[in-house]
Design an enzyme around this catalytic site. Structure first.
Site, PDB file in Angstrom:
ATOM      1  N   LYS A 296       0.860  -1.179   0.000  1.00  0.00           N
ATOM      2  CA  LYS A 296       0.000   0.000   0.000  1.00  0.00           C
ATOM      3  C   LYS A 296       0.893   1.225   0.000  1.00  0.00           C
ATOM      4  O   LYS A 296       1.673   1.444   0.929  1.00  0.00           O
ATOM      5  CB  LYS A 296      -0.916   0.008   1.218  1.00  0.00           C
ATOM      6  CG  LYS A 296      -1.790   1.254   1.261  1.00  0.00           C
ATOM      7  CD  LYS A 296      -2.820   1.204   2.360  1.00  0.00           C
ATOM      8  CE  LYS A 296      -3.662   2.464   2.341  1.00  0.00           C
ATOM      9  NZ  LYS A 296      -4.682   2.453   3.391  1.00  0.00           N
TER      10      LYS A 296
ATOM     11  N   LYS B 100      -2.115  -1.571  -3.854  1.00  0.00           N
ATOM     12  CA  LYS B 100      -2.971  -0.390  -3.846  1.00  0.00           C
ATOM     13  C   LYS B 100      -2.120   0.868  -3.910  1.00  0.00           C
ATOM     14  O   LYS B 100      -1.142   0.940  -3.162  1.00  0.00           O
ATOM     15  CB  LYS B 100      -3.776  -0.416  -2.556  1.00  0.00           C
ATOM     16  CG  LYS B 100      -4.633   0.788  -2.325  1.00  0.00           C
ATOM     17  CD  LYS B 100      -5.314   0.684  -1.000  1.00  0.00           C
ATOM     18  CE  LYS B 100      -6.052   1.968  -0.745  1.00  0.00           C
ATOM     19  NZ  LYS B 100      -6.438   2.123   0.601  1.00  0.00           N
TER      20      LYS B 100
HETATM   21  C1  PBG Z   1      -7.820   3.289   5.306  1.00  0.00           C
HETATM   22  C2  PBG Z   1      -8.010   3.170   3.836  1.00  0.00           C
HETATM   23  C3  PBG Z   1      -7.801   4.136   2.834  1.00  0.00           C
HETATM   24  C4  PBG Z   1      -8.248   3.572   1.640  1.00  0.00           C
HETATM   25  C5  PBG Z   1      -8.685   2.279   1.936  1.00  0.00           C
HETATM   26  N1  PBG Z   1      -8.527   2.039   3.305  1.00  0.00           N
HETATM   27  C6  PBG Z   1      -7.316   5.541   2.919  1.00  0.00           C
HETATM   28  C7  PBG Z   1      -5.943   5.839   3.337  1.00  0.00           C
HETATM   29  O1  PBG Z   1      -5.109   4.958   3.536  1.00  0.00           O
HETATM   30  O2  PBG Z   1      -5.679   7.025   3.522  1.00  0.00           O
HETATM   31  C8  PBG Z   1      -8.279   4.273   0.303  1.00  0.00           C
HETATM   32  C9  PBG Z   1      -9.211   3.711  -0.719  1.00  0.00           C
HETATM   33  C10 PBG Z   1      -9.485   4.580  -1.889  1.00  0.00           C
HETATM   34  O3  PBG Z   1      -8.897   5.668  -2.098  1.00  0.00           O
HETATM   35  O4  PBG Z   1     -10.355   4.171  -2.667  1.00  0.00           O
HETATM   36  N2  PBG Z   1      -6.553   3.113   5.777  1.00  0.00           N
END
Ligand code: PBG
Length: 325
Positions: A197, A250
């Site tokens: 991520k 991601k």
């Molecule tokens: C929470 C989380 C996030 C997303 C999914 N789970 C936001 C972040 O990490 O700031 C983002 C998903 C998206 O942008 O569609 N940690």
């Protein structure tokens, strides 16, 4: 003219193109992320994500039933937490009577075949808007956060969640959560780890939807640096050894190389998260008439499959499923 090899022959009709095609995109590959909030009869549009809404739990259940009838097998649930319930320690995150746990139970009750995935990270519940606990000096604390993540995991598992998605990027979290599940008779609950991520600017609309943006600083001390790909393998090997069932990359579109790299280096199923900013860019350009939004959606989703993703979390899930049905 003598050209011995003519690749165009294999592209010359729809029939031959379909025979040749290496990649297929099925509704069963799609996971629909859904946002929900307190109240009844509420469907509140998310301005920065045209076509996406925040649903009260009764409306969420209806939406899940619709998605199920379209052939979608899995939803990923994200709660909008009221400001008054946010705190430094994010204690609402593991409240067994809290909104998230109620929603999971109601969805599973109404639609037992739907696979319910839930997110593990502090941000929607944290008054600091970070995925972990923030110290007085502003540091995001690792080991102290793990304890809360494990409590969240148990609360979600108890509510009936099928797949837990740790999205927090703390070190050691997958193993810590897996152990908590084992010790509490939840060994059947899966973990889809947000393995790679990245600290990305593509999450903007999601943070609007949940009002969960960090109050200070950014997430670069825990989410990955987008200049790196070897580091994704390091995270992969850790998640594998700590007991993850599915590994996720991601965001998606700018990270197809990472999807392919992980696919080539693991026997675990690989998921891609086509995130909010990627969705909103397509919608915005399409609304302006600058691109054919539907064609771009199909091309984008197919490219995830071509790169090696076995499944895709995408806000396009319903639209794509309707096209296929
Ligand atoms: C929470 C989380 C996030 C997303 C999914 N789970 C936001 C972040 O990490 O700031 C983002 C998903 C998206 O942008 O569609 N940690």
């Amino acid at each position: 003219m003598q050209i011995s090899s003519r690749p165009r022959r294999n592209r010359s009709s729809r029939g031959i193109r379909d025979l040749i095609a290496e990649t297929t995109l099925d509704t069963s590959d799609l996971i629909a992320p859904l946002f929900f909030l307190e109240g009844k009869n509420q469907v509140v549009p998310i301005e920065s994500m045209p076509g996406q809404n925040r649903y009260s739990v009764d409306e969420l259940v209806k939406k899940v039933r619709d998605l199920s009838s379209l052939g979608i097998n899995c939803v990923s649930l994200f709660p909008v937490v009221a400001d008054g319930l946010k705190s430094k320690t994010a204690r609402e995150s593991y409240n067994s009577d809290g909104l998230n746990q109620i929603a999971v139970a109601e969805v599973k009750n109404a639609c037992p075949d739907m696979i319910v995935m839930t997110d593990i990270a502090l941000d929607p519940y944290s008054s600091d808007g970070h995925d972990g606990l923030v110290s007085d000096s502003g540091e995001v604390l690792n080991d102290e956060t793990l304890e809360i993540l494990a409590k969240m995991a148990l609360a979600q598992a108890k509510a009936g969640s099928d797949i837990l998605g740790p999205s927090d990027m703390m070190d050691g979290r997958v193993g810590y959560i897996r152990q908590a599940l084992e010790e509490n008779n939840f060994s059947n609950v899966s973990i889809m780890s947000y393995t790679a991520k990245y600290a990305s600017s593509f999450y903007g609309p999601f943070r609007d939807a949940l009002d969960s943006a960090p109050k200070a600083g950014d997430k670069k001390s825990y989410q990955m640096d987008y200049r790196n790909s070897e580091e994704a393998l390091r995270e992969l090997y850790l998640d594998e050894s700590e007991g993850a069932d599915i590994v996720m990359i991601k965001p998606g579109i700018s990270y197809l190389d990472i999807i392919q790299k992980l696919k080539l280096n693991t026997n675990l199923p690989v998921a891609a998260y086509n995130v909010s900013g990627e969705y909103s860019m397509v919608k915005a350009a399409s609304q302006k008439g600058w691109i054919d939004g539907e064609a771009v959606m199909i091309e984008m989703l197919t490219s995830f499959k071509r790169a090696g993703a076995d499944m895709i979390l995408t806000y396009f899930a319903e639209e794509m499923a309707r096209l296929k049905s």
